[in-house]
Design a protein around this motif. Sequence first.
Motif, PDB file in Angstrom:
ATOM      1  N   PHE A 106      46.476  66.556  48.602  1.00 24.48           N
ATOM      2  CA  PHE A 106      47.669  67.445  48.450  1.00 24.48           C
ATOM      3  C   PHE A 106      47.774  68.098  49.565  1.00 24.48           C
ATOM      4  N   ALA A 139      50.608  71.327  51.112  1.00 25.62           N
ATOM      5  CA  ALA A 139      51.172  72.344  51.297  1.00 25.62           C
ATOM      6  C   ALA A 139      52.392  72.015  52.269  1.00 25.62           C
ATOM      7  N   VAL A 172      50.072  63.737  48.164  1.00 24.27           N
ATOM      8  CA  VAL A 172      51.253  64.326  47.636  1.00 24.27           C
ATOM      9  C   VAL A 172      51.764  65.558  48.220  1.00 24.27           C
ATOM     10  N   VAL A 208      53.106  69.408  48.197  1.00 24.61           N
ATOM     11  CA  VAL A 208      53.353  70.429  47.088  1.00 24.61           C
ATOM     12  C   VAL A 208      53.955  71.880  47.488  1.00 24.61           C
TER      13      VAL A 208
END
Length: 153
Positions: A96, A98, A132, A134
Motif C-alpha cells: 500500500f 499513501a 495499491v 491509498v
Amino acid sequence: MSEPYEKLAELGLKLPEVVPPVAAYVPALRSGNHVYVSGQLPMADGKLLATGKVGAEISAEQAKELAARCALNGLAALEWLVGLDKVVRIVKVVGFVASAPGFTGQPGVINGASELFGAVFGEAGKHARSAVGVGELPLGSPVEVELIAEVRD
C-alpha cells in the motif's frame, strides 16, 4: 548458517526486532503451511522512518527504500514465528502506498519489497503481488507491506 541468513549477511542486513502491533492483531499467524504476516510499516528502533505522501513529501525512490524496510520487518515477523529457514516460498505480497494526487508509480515503490524478497530467497522469493495507492496509512506512513509465505514443518 542457512541460505536466507547468509543472503541477509551478504546484503549487509540484520533482522530487526519484531515491530510490536499498533492495534489489536498479531505480527504473524500460521494456518496450515502458510504464514500470514500483518501489514508492516517502515519502522526502525520503534520509530516510523518517514511520514507523508509519495509523490509529494516523499520521493518514489525514498518510498522504494521504505518498502524494503517494510519487507525486512516482515522477515523479522517470519523469523519470530517459524524461522526463515522454514520458508518454502514467498507466495503473495500486498503493498500500500499513501499517494499524492496523480501519483501512479505504486508498482515501482513496492519493487523495494519484492526485490528484497528475491535477493534473500532467490527463485523462491518470486511472488504474486498487488501494489495499491491509498489516501492514508496508519501513523501517516508512506508505505505498508504485508505478505503470505509458504512454510514447511
